[in-house]
Design a protein around this motif. Structure first.
Motif, PDB file in Angstrom:
ATOM      1  N   TYR A 105      31.927  31.649  28.797  1.00  0.00           N
ATOM      2  CA  TYR A 105      32.721  31.190  29.933  1.00  0.00           C
ATOM      3  C   TYR A 105      33.872  32.166  30.180  1.00  0.00           C
ATOM      4  O   TYR A 105      34.427  32.732  29.249  1.00  0.00           O
ATOM      5  CB  TYR A 105      33.233  29.768  29.682  1.00  0.00           C
ATOM      6  N   LYS A 106      34.223  32.360  31.455  1.00  0.00           N
ATOM      7  CA  LYS A 106      35.192  33.381  31.846  1.00  0.00           C
ATOM      8  C   LYS A 106      36.639  32.906  31.791  1.00  0.00           C
ATOM      9  O   LYS A 106      37.539  33.645  32.170  1.00  0.00           O
ATOM     10  CB  LYS A 106      34.893  33.848  33.269  1.00  0.00           C
TER      11      LYS A 106
ATOM     12  N   PHE B 148      35.792  24.044  31.662  1.00  0.00           N
ATOM     13  CA  PHE B 148      35.281  25.391  31.917  1.00  0.00           C
ATOM     14  C   PHE B 148      34.330  25.449  33.101  1.00  0.00           C
ATOM     15  O   PHE B 148      34.045  26.516  33.624  1.00  0.00           O
ATOM     16  CB  PHE B 148      34.602  25.947  30.661  1.00  0.00           C
ATOM     17  N   SER B 149      33.829  24.293  33.542  1.00  0.00           N
ATOM     18  CA  SER B 149      32.900  24.148  34.663  1.00  0.00           C
ATOM     19  C   SER B 149      31.759  25.159  34.579  1.00  0.00           C
ATOM     20  O   SER B 149      31.240  25.418  33.509  1.00  0.00           O
ATOM     21  CB  SER B 149      33.652  24.223  35.991  1.00  0.00           C
ATOM     22  N   ASN B 150      31.377  25.726  35.701  1.00  0.00           N
ATOM     23  CA  ASN B 150      30.219  26.625  35.735  1.00  0.00           C
ATOM     24  C   ASN B 150      30.609  28.101  35.811  1.00  0.00           C
ATOM     25  O   ASN B 150      29.786  28.924  36.190  1.00  0.00           O
ATOM     26  CB  ASN B 150      29.314  26.269  36.921  1.00  0.00           C
TER      27      ASN B 150
ATOM     28  N   TRP C 190      35.539  30.547  25.461  1.00  0.00           N
ATOM     29  CA  TRP C 190      34.611  29.525  24.987  1.00  0.00           C
ATOM     30  C   TRP C 190      33.195  30.044  25.198  1.00  0.00           C
ATOM     31  O   TRP C 190      32.876  30.643  26.226  1.00  0.00           O
ATOM     32  CB  TRP C 190      34.821  28.209  25.734  1.00  0.00           C
ATOM     33  N   HIS C 191      32.336  29.818  24.223  1.00  0.00           N
ATOM     34  CA  HIS C 191      30.953  30.293  24.301  1.00  0.00           C
ATOM     35  C   HIS C 191      30.059  29.326  23.529  1.00  0.00           C
ATOM     36  O   HIS C 191      30.526  28.577  22.676  1.00  0.00           O
ATOM     37  CB  HIS C 191      30.836  31.715  23.739  1.00  0.00           C
ATOM     38  N   LYS C 192      28.801  29.348  23.892  1.00  0.00           N
ATOM     39  CA  LYS C 192      27.837  28.494  23.200  1.00  0.00           C
ATOM     40  C   LYS C 192      26.454  29.106  23.293  1.00  0.00           C
ATOM     41  O   LYS C 192      26.172  29.918  24.184  1.00  0.00           O
ATOM     42  CB  LYS C 192      27.845  27.082  23.774  1.00  0.00           C
TER      43      LYS C 192
END
Length: 103
Positions: free
Chosen positions: A24-25, A50-52, A72-74
């Protein structure tokens, strides 16, 4: 700094458009602590915040993805062949000390 390296052969990934990483950016709010940011129980809160606004990096064998660990990352959804040799293997390397982010 976060470095993710994928080492399972591409042939093991049954969906080449997935299986990688979503980054996420947007940085988390400064008042969020480590538990808020990394808790499975906060998944809905995190996704809403974080939305899209994200980058999806598809899985490729021997690919290294380098990014700011504060983002944030997944893991993306994935479908790999069954069996020990076909399991999705991800190596994660972390560098540096976590510091407060200046927004």
């Amino acid at each position: 700094v976060n470095v993710n390296i994928w080492i399972t052969p591409n042939e093991s990934n049954l969906d080449p458009d997935s299986g990688g990483l979503i980054v996420y950016k947007k940085f988390p709010p400064p008042e969020w602590d480590y538990r808020t940011f990394n808790s499975y129980h906060n998944q809905d809160k995190l996704e809403k915040y974080f939305s899209n606004d994200a980058v999806r990096i598809p899985y490729r064998a021997n690919r290294a993805v380098v990014f700011n660990s504060h983002l944030w990352h997944k893991t993306d959804r994935f479908t790999f062949k069954k069996g020990y040799k076909d399991r999705r293997i991800n190596l994660t390397l972390l560098f540096g000390l976590r510091k407060k982010i200046k927004h």
